[in-house]
Scaffold this motif. Structure first.
Motif, PDB file in Angstrom:
ATOM      1  N   HIS A  49       0.760  -1.174   0.001  1.00 20.64           N
ATOM      2  CA  HIS A  49       0.003   0.073   0.050  1.00 20.64           C
ATOM      3  C   HIS A  49       0.792   1.344   0.028  1.00 20.64           C
ATOM      4  N   ILE A  50       2.252   1.224   0.551  1.00 19.86           N
ATOM      5  CA  ILE A  50       3.047   2.154   0.512  1.00 19.86           C
ATOM      6  C   ILE A  50       3.715   2.491  -0.862  1.00 19.86           C
ATOM      7  N   ARG A  51       3.990   1.358  -1.519  1.00 21.62           N
ATOM      8  CA  ARG A  51       4.461   1.617  -2.961  1.00 21.62           C
ATOM      9  C   ARG A  51       3.147   2.307  -3.836  1.00 21.62           C
ATOM     10  N   GLU A  52       2.010   1.737  -3.463  1.00 19.02           N
ATOM     11  CA  GLU A  52       0.885   2.180  -4.312  1.00 19.02           C
ATOM     12  C   GLU A  52       0.576   3.556  -4.289  1.00 19.02           C
ATOM     13  N   ALA A  53       0.876   4.138  -3.087  1.00 21.65           N
ATOM     14  CA  ALA A  53       0.794   5.498  -2.649  1.00 21.65           C
ATOM     15  C   ALA A  53       1.671   6.240  -3.588  1.00 21.65           C
ATOM     16  N   ALA A  54       2.902   5.958  -3.387  1.00 22.62           N
ATOM     17  CA  ALA A  54       3.943   6.668  -4.330  1.00 22.62           C
ATOM     18  C   ALA A  54       3.682   6.615  -5.772  1.00 22.62           C
ATOM     19  N   PHE A  55       3.104   5.577  -6.319  1.00 18.99           N
ATOM     20  CA  PHE A  55       2.724   5.389  -7.645  1.00 18.99           C
ATOM     21  C   PHE A  55       1.570   6.254  -8.073  1.00 18.99           C
ATOM     22  N   GLU A  56       0.564   6.257  -7.195  1.00 21.38           N
ATOM     23  CA  GLU A  56      -0.530   7.347  -7.375  1.00 21.38           C
ATOM     24  C   GLU A  56      -0.160   8.768  -7.325  1.00 21.38           C
ATOM     25  N   ALA A  57       0.908   8.996  -6.374  1.00 20.74           N
ATOM     26  CA  ALA A  57       1.330  10.634  -6.373  1.00 20.74           C
ATOM     27  C   ALA A  57       1.934  10.776  -7.611  1.00 20.74           C
ATOM     28  N   MET A  58       3.075  10.021  -8.246  1.00 25.79           N
ATOM     29  CA  MET A  58       3.590  10.336  -9.356  1.00 25.79           C
ATOM     30  C   MET A  58       2.218  10.271 -10.438  1.00 25.79           C
ATOM     31  N   GLN A  59       1.384   9.407 -10.370  1.00 26.27           N
ATOM     32  CA  GLN A  59       0.320   9.754 -11.493  1.00 26.27           C
ATOM     33  C   GLN A  59      -0.285  11.078 -11.418  1.00 26.27           C
ATOM     34  N   ARG A  60      -0.472  11.680 -10.008  1.00 24.80           N
ATOM     35  CA  ARG A  60      -1.073  13.084  -9.973  1.00 24.80           C
ATOM     36  C   ARG A  60      -0.286  14.077 -10.283  1.00 24.80           C
ATOM     37  N   GLY A  61       1.052  13.926 -10.312  1.00 26.79           N
ATOM     38  CA  GLY A  61       1.981  14.944 -10.745  1.00 26.79           C
ATOM     39  C   GLY A  61       2.716  15.446  -9.734  1.00 26.79           C
ATOM     40  N   GLU A  62       2.904  14.676  -8.462  1.00 27.78           N
ATOM     41  CA  GLU A  62       3.458  15.228  -7.376  1.00 27.78           C
ATOM     42  C   GLU A  62       4.932  14.958  -7.254  1.00 27.78           C
ATOM     43  N   THR A  63       5.453  15.641  -8.545  1.00 25.82           N
ATOM     44  CA  THR A  63       7.018  15.307  -8.912  1.00 25.82           C
ATOM     45  C   THR A  63       7.956  16.674  -8.854  1.00 25.82           C
ATOM     46  N   ARG A  64       7.220  17.682  -8.339  1.00 24.95           N
ATOM     47  CA  ARG A  64       7.834  18.864  -8.461  1.00 24.95           C
ATOM     48  C   ARG A  64       8.402  19.524  -7.064  1.00 24.95           C
ATOM     49  N   TYR A  65       9.229  20.335  -6.806  1.00 22.13           N
ATOM     50  CA  TYR A  65       9.840  20.765  -5.715  1.00 22.13           C
ATOM     51  C   TYR A  65       8.884  20.741  -4.657  1.00 22.13           C
ATOM     52  N   ALA A 273      12.974  16.830   0.905  1.00 19.36           N
ATOM     53  CA  ALA A 273      13.176  15.557   0.752  1.00 19.36           C
ATOM     54  C   ALA A 273      12.081  15.304  -0.471  1.00 19.36           C
ATOM     55  N   CYS A 274      12.632  14.224  -1.075  1.00 19.62           N
ATOM     56  CA  CYS A 274      11.837  13.624  -2.271  1.00 19.62           C
ATOM     57  C   CYS A 274      10.306  13.679  -2.088  1.00 19.62           C
ATOM     58  N   SER A 275       9.982  14.187  -3.176  1.00 16.92           N
ATOM     59  CA  SER A 275       8.151  14.509  -3.260  1.00 16.92           C
ATOM     60  C   SER A 275       7.573  13.312  -3.205  1.00 16.92           C
ATOM     61  N   VAL A 276       7.931  12.030  -4.075  1.00 14.76           N
ATOM     62  CA  VAL A 276       7.152  11.135  -3.955  1.00 14.76           C
ATOM     63  C   VAL A 276       7.519  10.235  -2.713  1.00 14.76           C
ATOM     64  N   ALA A 277       8.507  10.241  -2.217  1.00 14.87           N
ATOM     65  CA  ALA A 277       8.909   9.461  -1.024  1.00 14.87           C
ATOM     66  C   ALA A 277       8.013  10.061   0.017  1.00 14.87           C
ATOM     67  N   GLN A 278       7.738  11.302   0.127  1.00 22.44           N
ATOM     68  CA  GLN A 278       7.033  12.038   1.344  1.00 22.44           C
ATOM     69  C   GLN A 278       5.649  11.384   0.980  1.00 22.44           C
ATOM     70  N   TRP A 279       5.120  11.224   0.035  1.00 23.03           N
ATOM     71  CA  TRP A 279       3.531  10.660  -0.144  1.00 23.03           C
ATOM     72  C   TRP A 279       3.570   9.406   0.342  1.00 23.03           C
ATOM     73  N   ALA A 280       4.495   8.509   0.079  1.00 26.57           N
ATOM     74  CA  ALA A 280       4.623   7.189   0.518  1.00 26.57           C
ATOM     75  C   ALA A 280       4.773   7.120   2.163  1.00 26.57           C
ATOM     76  N   ALA A 281       5.518   7.853   2.682  1.00 22.58           N
ATOM     77  CA  ALA A 281       5.729   8.265   3.975  1.00 22.58           C
ATOM     78  C   ALA A 281       4.262   8.444   4.564  1.00 22.58           C
ATOM     79  N   VAL A 282       3.502   9.295   4.207  1.00 24.72           N
ATOM     80  CA  VAL A 282       2.020   9.559   4.509  1.00 24.72           C
ATOM     81  C   VAL A 282       1.256   8.255   4.722  1.00 24.72           C
ATOM     82  N   ALA A 283       1.343   7.546   3.663  1.00 24.34           N
ATOM     83  CA  ALA A 283       0.632   6.316   3.685  1.00 24.34           C
ATOM     84  C   ALA A 283       1.172   5.326   4.851  1.00 24.34           C
ATOM     85  N   ALA A 284       2.457   5.339   5.012  1.00 29.35           N
ATOM     86  CA  ALA A 284       2.996   4.387   5.999  1.00 29.35           C
ATOM     87  C   ALA A 284       2.591   4.822   7.356  1.00 29.35           C
ATOM     88  N   LEU A 285       2.517   6.044   7.688  1.00 32.97           N
ATOM     89  CA  LEU A 285       1.937   6.513   8.849  1.00 32.97           C
ATOM     90  C   LEU A 285       0.604   6.662   9.234  1.00 32.97           C
TER      91      LEU A 285
END
Length: 401
Positions: A49-65, A273-285
């Motif tokens: 579910h954490i990996r999926e959250a990262a993928f979904e973040a990329m698909q939403r365009g959460e790839t900027r600073y 820190a890496c934007s995609v990794a931050q969205w993955a961390a949201v899913a983790a917590l």
């Protein structure tokens, strides 16, 4: 043109854990059958579910600073985690997100230390605490612990180490490399000392919080003594608890002036820190915590196996750890013996290097953590790897003369 290293760079060395892990990698790349028990890295995959959250973040365009201090969603999740699991009241603006827990520590020290300041560090302790202190031009004051205190810092030893120059206490619980976990009463004793020394800030490294065994309780400094809140940085991350070492997300909570200083520094260092990794961390917590419970049970089985095997080896003494995923056996009785190569083992580093060369098992020598003759074994590896590594280690020790 010869490159001249700075004075600050000359004060530090390469991380011993990283160096030994790289030696093992290089040997594997040459085709050698090496078992690496040197890195503090879970061998499990990051939960789906954490990996999926990262993928979904990329698909939403959460790839900027991202914002330097962290995306609002993650800072809110961190504040909620502190309240839910630790009983700590941090507002989102009192949190910071960094590129790994090491950057949280580096930011705090770089933002507050001056030459001549002192930092109290119980040892054995993680290899980077003292090195980062020296990089800042400050003095690490290493307080040795041993089997007589269960490798735990006592109130008496802490009080004796503090001087008017002391700026920080760096405290790791559960501890790398020993795996010890401090009780509420033990922390209360340390808090009593710190209350008498208002100039000392506390950096509590709680990275292994969820890795505890035998129903042992975890509690952090501010939960024991709330009056220390305004001078405590509570550091944590997702790497160990959620098998996210490569995602590089660490975080901290602390008083707003300290967090603002750390953010200011980070604007000139790495930015956010890496934007995609931050969205993955949201899913983790915020997501399901099944992995945390399952991995804890798996690590406890591995702990029991490796401790049983090490205790059966002549010349090793091994304490049962209550947390993290390390054991820290003493190899004192083996000092002075001769390895199959003909080299006399004079230090725990000699032991670790000869073990790697002869048995193809990578561990980290205890001197790197400040106390020897010991060595650190990581059991963040499969049961099969641990079993084979212990077989090799047993044969190596039996071959010493």
């Amino acid at each position: 043109m010869a490159i001249q290293p700075s004075a600050a760079l000359k004060r530090i060395g390469t991380s011993a854990t990283i160096a030994m892990t790289q030696k093992a990698r290089d040997m594997k790349a040459r085709g050698e059958d090496v078992i690496a028990l040197s890195a503090g890295q879970p061998d499990f995959d990051t939960p789906l579910h954490i990996r999926e959250a990262a993928f979904e973040a990329m698909q939403r365009g959460e790839t900027r600073y991202p914002p330097v201090a962290g995306i609002p969603e993650l800072r809110e999740a961190i504040a909620a985690k502190f309240a839910r699991e630790n009983g700590l009241d941090y507002r989102p603006e009192e949190t910071i997100v960094c590129t790994g827990g090491k950057q949280v520590i580096a930011n705090a020290l770089l933002a507050t230390l001056n030459p001549g300041d002192e930092v109290v560090i119980p040892v054995p302790g993680w290899v980077s605490y003292a090195q980062l202190t020296e990089f800042c031009g400050a003095k690490p004051v290493l307080v040795p612990t041993g089997p007589d205190t269960g490798y735990k810092l006592t109130a008496e030893a802490l009080d004796a180490a503090i001087t008017p120059k002391t700026r920080w206490l760096i405290f790791n619980n559960p501890c790398n490399p020993t795996g010890v976990v401090y009780s509420r009463a033990e922390l209360a004793d340390l808090c009593g000392v710190l209350l008498r020394h208002p100039q000392v800030m506390i950096l509590t490294d709680d990275m292994y919080e969820h890795l505890r065994y035998d129903q042992v309780e975890f509690v952090t400094f501010v939960a024991v003594e709330p009056s220390l809140r305004d001078r405590t940085l509570t550091m944590n991350g997702v790497s160990k608890s959620y098998a996210m070492t490569g995602w590089r997300i660490g975080y901290g909570g602390g008083p707003r002036p300290l967090i603002d200083a750390m953010v200011k520094l980070q604007t000139q260092m790495t930015s956010g820190a890496c934007s995609v990794a931050q969205w993955a961390a949201v899913a983790a917590l915020e997501g399901p915590q099944d992995y945390v419970r399952a991995s804890r049970a798996a690590f406890q089985k591995r702990r029991d196996l490796v401790v049983d095997r090490l205790r059966a080896m002549e010349g090793l003494e091994c304490q049962m750890p209550q947390g993290a995923f390390y054991v820290y056996p003493s190899c004192g009785p083996l000092i002075g013996r001769k390895a199959p190569s003909g080299k006399v083992i004079e230090t725990d580093e000699d032991f670790a290097l000869e073990l790697l060369s002869a048995a193809k098992v990578a561990v980290v020598h205890g001197a790197a953590f400040g106390v020897g003759p010991n060595f650190r074994v990581s059991y963040a590896a499969s049961l099969d790897e641990i079993t084979e590594a212990c077989e090799r280690m047993g044969r190596f020790i039996a071959a010493l003369s």
